[in-house]
Write an enzyme that holds these catalytic residues in place. Structure first.
Site, PDB file in Angstrom:
ATOM      1  N   SER A 240      -2.524  -6.908  36.604  1.00 54.61           N
ATOM      2  CA  SER A 240      -2.218  -6.886  35.182  1.00 54.61           C
ATOM      3  C   SER A 240      -3.175  -5.941  34.447  1.00 54.61           C
ATOM      4  CB  SER A 240      -2.255  -8.309  34.612  1.00 54.61           C
ATOM      5  OG  SER A 240      -1.670  -8.374  33.333  1.00 54.61           O
ATOM      6  N   GLU A 374       8.073 -10.712  35.808  1.00 56.29           N
ATOM      7  CA  GLU A 374       6.776 -10.422  35.192  1.00 56.29           C
ATOM      8  C   GLU A 374       6.762 -10.830  33.723  1.00 56.29           C
ATOM      9  OE1 GLU A 374       4.256  -9.340  36.866  1.00 56.29           O
ATOM     10  OE2 GLU A 374       4.795  -7.793  38.324  1.00 56.29           O
ATOM     11  N   HIS A 497       4.740 -13.493  36.579  1.00 49.89           N
ATOM     12  CA  HIS A 497       3.485 -12.756  36.505  1.00 49.89           C
ATOM     13  C   HIS A 497       2.318 -13.619  36.995  1.00 49.89           C
ATOM     14  CE1 HIS A 497       1.174  -9.378  34.988  1.00 49.89           C
ATOM     15  NE2 HIS A 497       0.414 -10.155  34.245  1.00 49.89           N
TER      16      HIS A 497
END
Length: 598
Positions: A240, A374, A497
């Protein structure tokens, strides 16, 4: 996450709160951290704590029993910079002072996370300490490994540049250590206002978080050989915001020569949430006005001075008053562009999107990857909240641009509706029936499009002979998911995610361990070996033939290259209880839509 009953998930919340409390224990380097023994420690022998001597002095670590078999050695809470407090708040990091040849640093206790307010968690509270610039080094036990210099993997945690830590309670090293093949380093860096405050002048240039990471990488280059690591074979990897950091290290002149390979997991420096702040001084004034209504009359240097006097907890909490809607934009404090004339201490000298398009970055082998959902990291908290969803629908033309980090024309906004919410009405675009499409919108805009653009541009402007790029997709669905912590509900939102982190790092504070004979444990072993193989070879290697992205053929410029997918396929891979297969990563429709939008 499968949650059997209300009691179970309440227990998890208590565990998470306990973790937060435990991570606050610690502090600056003190007499208790250093044992003035009168002479350097002796080499490690049976029954003694592991000890390593580096340029700053000697460290005493601990031997840890691994999850399934064997032991490894941990040296944790090692300072790589002075505590960024007082005059060092909003300043570039300063190297830590050595503690002396005749002293032994106690590297057996983790230090606190950096000050943060993790808005990804419902009803988040401010936690952490400003004194947080520490790293952890994990290596296979000396008794078990006689390989000589091992490759080094340095992990940069995610969290939108506003949250996260290097704690072993969340990023446990056990899975990597059980291979005996690498040395693992995890590090911390300043977050939010502390990591990215800037006035656009040298007095507070910004990008402190990224410069913290650079200083940690310098520490690794200088000291890792003492732990048995090879400073010439350092792979940086991050997830990320950590992935965006990795890509920016490829771009930054400050990071040249500090690593040889890179892995970007579920993130990109080309993402909308990583677009540099255009007017950092304006944001600085807004920040100061939270505490002083007359801050507009202060000079830039006065802004820095007065904000250094604010209590860290209050300063972190004040982010609530700067958001446009709810907790958005999530990443309010982010990188800034610094003039290269600033004493050779500029981390970014131009917009990272521009640098990448020009090919102005280190040409090293790199890998990137993504997950199917995500966008759930933000979307499901909205769709699970009836009041927020109603407010979003009622103000869609105003709030959707906030969420997408772009003020589109009415025409582009209508195209968004046609692409994702064609079954919605003008007064209610997003409904319970098309909520997944809201997740898809976030997934495409914030993750898939930036990742695809990153690969395409590298194929066009990079040197794919010396810097091949590999791509993976993680869509394996197990019993645990980070979606629980985004909503505190047991609903199944698919593979979201952060979910691949469950298989790379042990997270005892968040998830139960996998049974040793389970398919999840097997998947974990496969994924960890996949990452380590890349650290050794610089390309993804589990299947043959596998084509890395290349510019040898014009077709590849359409991202027509192989993607390795880790999945729950019914066709097992080499008799293993999961699937690994080659899929096509090309999606020209997605790319064309968002390329036009952004």
């Amino acid at each position: 996450m499968r949650v059997e009953n209300m009691t179970h998930w309440r227990k998890l919340i208590v565990v998470f709160s306990l973790l937060s409390t435990l991570l606050l224990v610690g502090g600056k380097l003190s007499a208790e951290d250093v044992d003035h023994a009168g002479c350097p420690p002796k080499p490690l022998r049976g029954g003694m704590d592991p000890q390593v001597c580096i340029m700053d002095g000697c460290l005493r670590g601990k031997t840890v029993t691994s999850l399934h078999w064997g032991t490894f050695e941990a040296f944790v809470g090692i300072p790589f910079a002075k505590p960024p407090i007082g005059e060092l708040r909003f300043a570039n990091p300063v190297p830590n002072e050595w503690w002396g040849r005749r002293a032994v640093y106690n590297a057996t206790e983790e230090k606190p996370m950096c000050v943060q307010k993790n808005d990804l968690i419902p009803n988040a509270e401010v936690q952490g300490s400003e004194d947080c610039l520490y790293l952890n080094v994990y290596r296979p036990s000396a008794q078990n490994t006689l390989r000589g210099d091992l490759p080094v993997m340095v992990y940069i945690h995610g969290g939108g540049f506003f949250a996260g830590s290097a704690s072993s309670a969340v990023h446990g090293p056990e899975y990597f250590m059980e291979t005996g093949r690498v040395i693992l380093v995890t590090l911390q860096y300043r977050l939010g206002v502390f990591g990215f405050f800037s006035i656009g002048e040298e007095a507070a240039p910004g990008n402190f978080a990224l410069k913290d990471q650079v200083m940690a990488l310098h520490w690794v280059k200088k000291n890792i050989a003492a732990f048995g690591g090879d400073p010439r074979r350092v792979t940086i990897f991050g997830q990320s915001a950590g992935a965006a950091s990795v890509q920016m290290h490829m771009i930054s002149p400050m990071s040249v020569g500090l690593f040889s390979k890179a892995i970007m997991m579920s993130g990109s420096a080309n993402a909308p949430w990583n677009i540099p702040t255009k007017d950092p001084l304006k944001l600085a004034r807004r920040q100061a006005e939270v505490f002083w209504p007359c801050a507009s009359k202060l000079s830039p240097k006065q802004l820095v001075s007065v904000l250094r006097s604010v209590d860290a907890q209050e300063l972190a909490q004040s982010i609530d008053k700067l958001k446009a809607w709810s907790i958005d934009p999530l990443t309010l404090y982010r990188p800034v562009v610094e003039p290269p004339s600033w004493s050779n201490q500029a981390f970014l000298v131009e917009d990272p999107r521009v640098s990448w398009q020009k090919g102005n970055y280190q040409q090293v082998p790199w890998m990137t990857g993504y997950l199917p959902n995500e966008g759930a990291v933000r979307a499901i908290a909205i769709t699970s909240n009836e009041n927020q969803l109603k407010e979003l629908n009622a103000n869609i033309s105003h709030l959707l641009p906030v969420l997408l980090e772009k003020q589109p024309s009415a025409e582009l906004l209508q195209r968004i509706k046609e692409r994702f919410f064609s079954d919605g009405t003008e007064g209610e675009w997003i409904t319970k029936h098309n909520a997944q499409r809201f997740v898809d919108m976030f997934t495409e805009a914030a993750f898939l499009y930036p990742i695809q653009a990153t690969v395409k541009q590298h194929i066009t402007t990079g040197d794919t002979q010396i810097a091949p790029v590999s791509i993976y997709k993680f869509s394996f669905k197990g019993p645990h998911s980070y979606s629980f912590y985004y909503t505190f509900t047991p609903q199944d939102f698919g593979v979201v995610h952060c979910d691949e982190l469950i298989y790379l790092f042990r997270s005892p504070a968040l998830f139960e361990d996998f049974p040793p004979a389970s398919k999840e444990a097997a998947m974990s072993r496969e994924l960890v070996q996949f990452f380590i193989d890349f650290a050794y070879n610089g390309v993804a290697t589990p299947l043959r033939p596998y084509r890395v992205c290349s510019n040898d053929n014009e077709l590849y410029q359409s991202m027509d290259c192989d993607v390795l997918e880790f999945t729950n396929s019914e066709e097992p891979f080499e008799d293993k209880p999961f699937g690994v297969r080659i899929v096509n990563g090309r999606n020209e429709d997605l790319f064309a839509f968002w390329n036009n939008f952004y």
